[in-house]
Write a protein that holds these residues in place. Structure first.
Motif, PDB file in Angstrom:
ATOM      1  N   ASP A 416     -16.565   1.405   4.517  1.00  0.00           N
ATOM      2  CA  ASP A 416     -15.567   0.241   4.502  1.00  0.00           C
ATOM      3  C   ASP A 416     -14.403   0.512   4.984  1.00  0.00           C
ATOM      4  O   ASP A 416     -13.888  -0.292   5.762  1.00  0.00           O
ATOM      5  CB  ASP A 416     -15.421  -0.764   3.898  1.00  0.00           C
ATOM      6  N   ALA A 417     -14.113   1.310   4.487  1.00  0.00           N
ATOM      7  CA  ALA A 417     -12.256   1.499   5.154  1.00  0.00           C
ATOM      8  C   ALA A 417     -12.571   2.527   6.009  1.00  0.00           C
ATOM      9  O   ALA A 417     -11.201   2.422   7.124  1.00  0.00           O
ATOM     10  CB  ALA A 417     -11.268   2.701   3.607  1.00  0.00           C
ATOM     11  N   LEU A 418     -13.308   3.487   6.511  1.00  0.00           N
ATOM     12  CA  LEU A 418     -12.943   4.572   7.386  1.00  0.00           C
ATOM     13  C   LEU A 418     -13.912   3.038   8.646  1.00  0.00           C
ATOM     14  O   LEU A 418     -13.449   3.319   9.733  1.00  0.00           O
ATOM     15  CB  LEU A 418     -14.274   5.438   7.639  1.00  0.00           C
ATOM     16  N   ALA A 419     -14.504   2.166   8.403  1.00  0.00           N
ATOM     17  CA  ALA A 419     -15.213   1.491   9.043  1.00  0.00           C
ATOM     18  C   ALA A 419     -13.537   0.380   9.973  1.00  0.00           C
ATOM     19  O   ALA A 419     -13.933   0.231  11.113  1.00  0.00           O
ATOM     20  CB  ALA A 419     -16.103   0.548   8.384  1.00  0.00           C
ATOM     21  N   LEU A 427     -11.465  -1.139  22.264  1.00  0.00           N
ATOM     22  CA  LEU A 427     -12.304  -0.436  23.166  1.00  0.00           C
ATOM     23  C   LEU A 427     -13.394  -1.308  23.422  1.00  0.00           C
ATOM     24  O   LEU A 427     -14.560  -1.790  23.111  1.00  0.00           O
ATOM     25  CB  LEU A 427     -12.894   0.450  22.381  1.00  0.00           C
ATOM     26  N   PRO A 428     -13.297  -2.093  24.818  1.00  0.00           N
ATOM     27  CA  PRO A 428     -14.248  -2.613  25.197  1.00  0.00           C
ATOM     28  C   PRO A 428     -15.169  -2.067  25.702  1.00  0.00           C
ATOM     29  O   PRO A 428     -16.478  -3.737  25.538  1.00  0.00           O
ATOM     30  CB  PRO A 428     -13.177  -3.921  26.021  1.00  0.00           C
ATOM     31  N   SER A 429     -15.417  -1.034  25.817  1.00  0.00           N
ATOM     32  CA  SER A 429     -16.939  -0.790  26.255  1.00  0.00           C
ATOM     33  C   SER A 429     -17.353  -0.355  25.320  1.00  0.00           C
ATOM     34  O   SER A 429     -19.281  -0.371  25.552  1.00  0.00           O
ATOM     35  CB  SER A 429     -16.877   0.110  27.222  1.00  0.00           C
ATOM     36  N   LEU A 430     -17.122  -0.110  24.329  1.00  0.00           N
ATOM     37  CA  LEU A 430     -18.321   1.173  23.029  1.00  0.00           C
ATOM     38  C   LEU A 430     -17.437  -0.104  21.646  1.00  0.00           C
ATOM     39  O   LEU A 430     -16.775  -0.563  21.165  1.00  0.00           O
ATOM     40  CB  LEU A 430     -17.718   1.527  22.598  1.00  0.00           C
ATOM     41  N   ARG A 431     -18.591  -0.830  20.659  1.00  0.00           N
ATOM     42  CA  ARG A 431     -18.182  -1.704  19.933  1.00  0.00           C
ATOM     43  C   ARG A 431     -19.006  -0.251  18.354  1.00  0.00           C
ATOM     44  O   ARG A 431     -19.905   0.524  18.742  1.00  0.00           O
ATOM     45  CB  ARG A 431     -19.135  -2.524  19.174  1.00  0.00           C
ATOM     46  N   LEU A 432     -18.605  -0.232  17.526  1.00  0.00           N
ATOM     47  CA  LEU A 432     -18.898   0.736  16.231  1.00  0.00           C
ATOM     48  C   LEU A 432     -20.125  -0.021  15.148  1.00  0.00           C
ATOM     49  O   LEU A 432     -20.095  -1.586  15.145  1.00  0.00           O
ATOM     50  CB  LEU A 432     -18.024   0.839  14.990  1.00  0.00           C
ATOM     51  N   GLN A 433     -21.386   0.272  15.925  1.00  0.00           N
ATOM     52  CA  GLN A 433     -22.676   0.242  15.205  1.00  0.00           C
ATOM     53  C   GLN A 433     -23.098   0.293  13.639  1.00  0.00           C
ATOM     54  O   GLN A 433     -23.679  -0.509  13.022  1.00  0.00           O
ATOM     55  CB  GLN A 433     -23.432   0.788  15.770  1.00  0.00           C
ATOM     56  N   MET A 434     -22.778   1.611  13.461  1.00  0.00           N
ATOM     57  CA  MET A 434     -23.419   2.077  12.094  1.00  0.00           C
ATOM     58  C   MET A 434     -22.097   3.334  11.634  1.00  0.00           C
ATOM     59  O   MET A 434     -21.573   3.600  12.416  1.00  0.00           O
ATOM     60  CB  MET A 434     -24.414   1.894  11.740  1.00  0.00           C
ATOM     61  N   ILE A 435     -22.931   3.673  10.165  1.00  0.00           N
ATOM     62  CA  ILE A 435     -21.812   5.301   9.318  1.00  0.00           C
ATOM     63  C   ILE A 435     -22.999   5.707   8.914  1.00  0.00           C
ATOM     64  O   ILE A 435     -23.709   4.689   8.408  1.00  0.00           O
ATOM     65  CB  ILE A 435     -20.255   4.271   8.798  1.00  0.00           C
TER      66      ILE A 435
END
Length: 509
Positions: A416-419, A427-435
């Motif tokens: 959770d902290a890393l996310a 970054l409008p073009s990319l989103r974090l999906q998973m770790i």
């Protein structure tokens, strides 16, 4: 007993085209380390007595070369002999312990393109005790790729990686070779073994290519098995198998198991086949604990030499030696390693050279109980016994960049902290999906029980559902992550090829 021809590449005629006189075929000989020199001496003695038409060129390989500073175990000038003769009869070698030393076997196989490793394994019951008297299996192993590419990295304090590389051309070459081998040698069935229930892309490609190529060989029965249950079936019901084709690591392990099931791993030889060069060797190691005692069994190297003789168009000599060797087993002639497995009690075991002399005494004889062998001479104008593999030609795929996996080294953190830290980047073009951690999804909706190391995979996908990203977007992401102090250790771009996803989902996804 089937009389298999292990090679698709015959070195050409051993006859002088002008006079018709038998001419010796140049071969390169390397005795190797440990018991190598004594079993090579015994093998060459038998070959000479049997009338093998060869002209050996000797090179040095192995431990002494390593210690002289040749990190691959072979001197540069020795490659000239291999290129000239195109045939290597090689004894076992010892690789010194410690960093910086490369496996000579892997170096030779990869440098000279010896893509097919062929290991026939046969039981010699009742003369060599075995629980599997009907075992007669050929393991055909891909010889250049897989984890044996040797690409390894330490990435964090806690994690090292080894890359598993499987290529379509590599799969096509070994699988087509296996089918051509089976057809040329009257083999009825090929079993493909992979672990594609887990490694769906790498092993999955091998399985897919096997199914594709099998359609061109309707005369050969085929099946696929997951390697773990397949190996278990081989160990308990080997008579169900004929030819097995598999990837490098699985084939290495499986062929040693099958060889030992015949009664002794010391009885198996192998061929390493390429389009230009072939190498023949026993599958056992250098056994330094018994080196110099004169008690080593030369059988594995001798049977490898038999395969070599077929390869260089001397099947008459190959059969003469092979049948004499079978007669020695029938007569209860055994070296020390087989005494405990022998069907008869010996007053004393035979030494390496005594065993060679016993084979020489039986040249010209054929076995009474074991099936005699014969090898056919291919007509001079005929193609080789196993055709060189034809690779398919495919148009380049349309490639779309969908996202990127960024691998991060970070200790003393939580998913959770890393996310929260990297997910907040603008970054409008990319989103974090998973770790993921060690391939297991830990964010979002991870489990607190999952053990985590300091090695994290952060998957970013196009912010627009189903959209694409530009390479510059990935560069911007990496710049932003490094700018906030994130230790980025590796990236993998995520592509689709002709609209088909070219990357695996994480576990739990």
């Amino acid at each position: 007993m089937k009389n298999d021809v292990p090679s698709h590449l015959l070195s050409g005629s051993d006859m002088d085209g002008h006079t018709g006189t038998a001419m010796p075929v140049p071969i390169t000989v390397a005795a190797g380390d440990g018991i190598g020199p004594e079993i090579m001496q015994a093998t060459l003695k038998v070959l000479q007595a049997a009338g093998a038409r060869i002209a050996p060129e000797t090179i040095e390989i192995g431990e002494q070369l390593y210690l002289q500073g040749h990190t691959s175990g072979i001197a540069p000038q020795s490659w000239d002999s291999l290129r000239r003769t195109r045939v290597l009869l090689k004894g076992p070698i010892t690789t010194p312990s410690g960093r910086g030393y490369k496996s000579l076997n892997v170096t030779i196989r990869k440098t000279l393109g010896l893509y097919a490793n062929v290991r026939p394994c046969v039981s010699y019951s009742p003369f060599v005790a075995t629980r599997h008297p009907k075992l007669d299996i050929v393991v055909i192993r891909e010889n250049e790729e897989d984890l044996y590419a040797g690409i390894e990295h330490r990435q964090t304090d806690q994690v090292v990686q080894c890359l598993k590389l499987i290529t379509r051309p590599g799969c096509e070459r070994i699988i087509r070779y296996a089918f051509e081998y089976a057809r040329a040698n009257g083999r009825r069935k090929i079993t493909c073994m992979t672990k594609d229930n887990i490694m769906k892309m790498t092993d999955g490609l091998f399985h897919q290519v096997f199914d594709e190529i099998a359609t061109g060989y309707p005369d050969i029965q085929t099946e696929h098995m997951i390697i773990d249950i397949g190996a278990a079936r081989v160990a308990t019901r080997p008579e169900q198998f004929d030819v097995i084709v598999t990837t490098n690591l699985y084939g290495d392990i499986l062929s040693d198991i099958v060889a030992e099931m015949t009664g002794s791993v010391g009885l198996a030889g192998s061929a390493n086949i390429g389009e230009h060069v072939a190498m023949f060797e026993a599958i056992h190691g250098s056994a330094p604990d018994i080196a110099g005692k004169g008690i080593a069994n030369p059988s594995g190297l001798l049977l490898a030499a038999v395969m070599m003789l077929v390869h260089i168009r001397q099947p008459d000599v190959a059969a003469r030696i092979h049948n004499a060797w079978l007669c020695t087993l029938e007569d209860g002639v055994f070296t020390a390693d087989l005494v405990g497995h022998a069907s008869a009690q010996l007053s004393r075991p035979f030494g390496s050279m005594d065993f060679a002399d016993a084979i020489i005494e039986r040249l010209g004889r054929t076995p009474r109980t074991l099936a005699p062998v014969s090898y056919q001479q291919a007509p001079e104008a005929a193609p080789a016994a196993v055709s060189a593999p034809t690779l398919s030609v495919q148009a380049p795929a349309s490639k779309s960049l969908l996202g990127v996996d960024v691998f991060v080294h970070q200790a003393s953190t939580t998913p959770d902290a890393l996310a929260a830290a990297i997910g907040s980047l603008n970054l409008p073009s990319l989103r974090l999906q998973m770790i993921t951690n060690r391939g297991v999804k830990v964010w979002p909706q991870g489990f607190p029980e999952t053990f985590c190391t300091d090695h994290w995979r952060c998957r970013f996908m196009a912010a627009e559902q189903g959209g694409e990203v530009a390479p510059a977007d990935v560069v911007a992401l990496l710049g932003a992550m490094v700018g906030r102090g994130t230790d980025v250790i590796k990236t993998e771009n995520l592509y689709a090829f002709d609209g088909v996803q070219g990357f695996a989902l994480g576990q739990g996804q």
